[in-house]
Write an enzyme that holds these catalytic residues in place. Sequence first.
Site, short mmCIF file in Angstrom:
data_model
loop_
_atom_site.label_atom_id
_atom_site.label_comp_id
_atom_site.label_asym_id
_atom_site.label_seq_id
_atom_site.Cartn_x
_atom_site.Cartn_y
_atom_site.Cartn_z
N LYS A 137 0.83 -1.21 0.00
CA LYS A 137 0.00 0.00 0.00
C LYS A 137 0.86 1.26 0.00
O LYS A 137 0.53 2.23 -0.67
CB LYS A 137 -0.95 0.01 1.21
CG LYS A 137 -2.11 -0.96 1.07
CD LYS A 137 -3.11 -0.78 2.21
CE LYS A 137 -4.29 -1.72 2.07
NZ LYS A 137 -5.20 -1.68 3.22
N LYS A 197 -3.89 -10.98 -5.87
CA LYS A 197 -5.07 -11.16 -5.02
C LYS A 197 -6.21 -10.25 -5.49
O LYS A 197 -5.96 -9.10 -5.86
CB LYS A 197 -4.65 -10.78 -3.59
CG LYS A 197 -5.73 -10.88 -2.56
CD LYS A 197 -5.30 -10.21 -1.26
CE LYS A 197 -5.44 -8.72 -1.31
NZ LYS A 197 -5.64 -8.05 -0.02
N LYS A 208 -10.05 -4.75 -3.28
CA LYS A 208 -11.02 -3.66 -3.40
C LYS A 208 -10.40 -2.42 -4.02
O LYS A 208 -11.08 -1.61 -4.62
CB LYS A 208 -11.52 -3.26 -2.01
CG LYS A 208 -12.56 -4.20 -1.47
CD LYS A 208 -13.21 -3.64 -0.22
CE LYS A 208 -12.37 -3.85 1.00
NZ LYS A 208 -13.00 -3.50 2.26
P1 AMP Z 1 -10.51 -5.90 3.69
O1 AMP Z 1 -10.65 -5.89 2.20
O2 AMP Z 1 -9.11 -5.63 4.13
O3 AMP Z 1 -11.52 -5.07 4.38
O4 AMP Z 1 -10.74 -7.41 4.11
C1 AMP Z 1 -11.90 -7.94 4.73
C2 AMP Z 1 -11.75 -9.44 4.84
O5 AMP Z 1 -11.78 -10.04 3.53
C3 AMP Z 1 -10.44 -9.90 5.49
O6 AMP Z 1 -10.71 -10.99 6.35
C4 AMP Z 1 -9.59 -10.35 4.31
O7 AMP Z 1 -8.67 -11.35 4.67
C5 AMP Z 1 -10.64 -10.90 3.36
N1 AMP Z 1 -10.20 -10.81 1.95
C6 AMP Z 1 -9.87 -9.67 1.29
N2 AMP Z 1 -9.50 -9.94 0.02
C7 AMP Z 1 -9.60 -11.30 -0.12
C8 AMP Z 1 -9.36 -12.20 -1.21
N3 AMP Z 1 -8.97 -11.77 -2.40
N4 AMP Z 1 -9.57 -13.52 -1.00
C9 AMP Z 1 -10.00 -13.99 0.21
N5 AMP Z 1 -10.23 -13.19 1.28
C10 AMP Z 1 -10.04 -11.86 1.12
#
Ligand code: AMP
Length: 319
Positions: free
Chosen positions: A104, A185, A188
Site C-alpha cells: 500500500k 489477489k 477492493k
Molecule cells: P478488507 O478488504 O481488508 O476489508 O478485508 C476484509 C476481509 O476479507 C479480510 O478478512 C480479508 O482477509 C478478506 N479478503 C480480502 N480480500 C480477499 C481475497 N482476495 N480472498 C480472500 N479473502 C479476502
Amino acid sequence: MQPSGNLHIGNYLGALKNWVRIQHDYECIFCIVDLHAVTLFQEPAQLRAKIAEIAAIYLAAGIDPQACSIMVQSAVPAHTALAWMLTCVTPVGWLERMTQYKVKSAKQESVSDGLLQYPVLMAADILLYQAGIVPVGEDQAQHLELTRDIAQRFNSLFGDTFVVPGTSLPAVGARVMGLDDPTQKMSKSETAANHAVALLDPPDKIRKIIMRATTDSNPAVDFETAGPGVLNLTAIYQAFSGSSDDEIKLQFTGLRYGELKKQVADMVIAHLEPFQQRYRQIISDPSYLAGILRAGAERVAPIANSTVELVKQRMGLYT
Ligand code: AMP
C-alpha cells in the site's frame, strides 16, 4: 471489514461466508473498521454511506444480529486507547516488515503514520475482546501473527493479560485471485474493469466479468496442467457450491473454458441474486440499521472498557 471500496466475492468467500457458518458456535463480534479505512483518504460522505452498506451486507449475507454483535470500530473509543498502549510495545521494524504496508505504501506519494500503525490497531481490535479465534482471509494471516507477537510481548513485559488468538482460514476461498490477473489477489483497491465481481454487481455484469476471466492456452480443463486462472475459477465455484475436491475434478475435467466460465457465472449469480434482494430491503431502512449498530456497540463496549482498565493497571497508568 473496511468500509472502503466495493466488497467483492473474495471478501465474501475469504471471510463473510465463514462468519455466517461459525456464528452460532462462538460468541461473535463483527466489526466495521472505519478507523482502518481512513489510513488512506476517504471522502467523508462516502465513508458514512459505506458504513451502512457494509452493515447491510453483513445482515444480507446471514449474520444474525440477535446472536452476534455488529458494531462500528469508531463507536467504541477503547479501540484507539488500547492501540496506543500496544503501539508503545511494538518495534517499528515489525511494522515495516508487513507485506500489506509495503504494497500500500508503494502506491502512495506520502505515507501516513496510520498506514504503518494499521496492524497495531488491528491487534487492539482483537485483543480488546480477548478473542480466541479470528476468521479472516489469507492476506490477513501475517497481521494475525503480528497480533500474537504483540500479545506475547505485552504478556511477558507486564504479566498475563491477553488471550493469544488463533487464525481461522476457510478451506477453500481463503485467497481469491483477480479475474483479470490471477497472479494478484482480488482487491477492493484495484480498479481495472474485469478485476473483481463486487457483491452488489448486477447479474449481467457478473456474467460479463467472469466470461472475460483470464485462463491459459490449454483447450480444456486439465487439473494436472491448469494455470492459476482456471484454478481460481474452479475454486470460486467450489467455495460457493460447497463441493468436494473430487466432485470438482469430476465435474470440470475436460470441459472447455467457455462452458467452465458459464457454470461459474451461473453459480455466483444464483448465490448473489437472493443476497442482493435481501440487501436492498435492509439498506432501505436506515433506522433499523442504526439500531443494530448502536445495540452492537452498547453490547461490546463494557468488554472493551474492562480490557483497557486491566491494561492500564498492568502498565501502571492512571486508573
Ligand atoms: P478488507 O478488504 O481488508 O476489508 O478485508 C476484509 C476481509 O476479507 C479480510 O478478512 C480479508 O482477509 C478478506 N479478503 C480480502 N480480500 C480477499 C481475497 N482476495 N480472498 C480472500 N479473502 C479476502
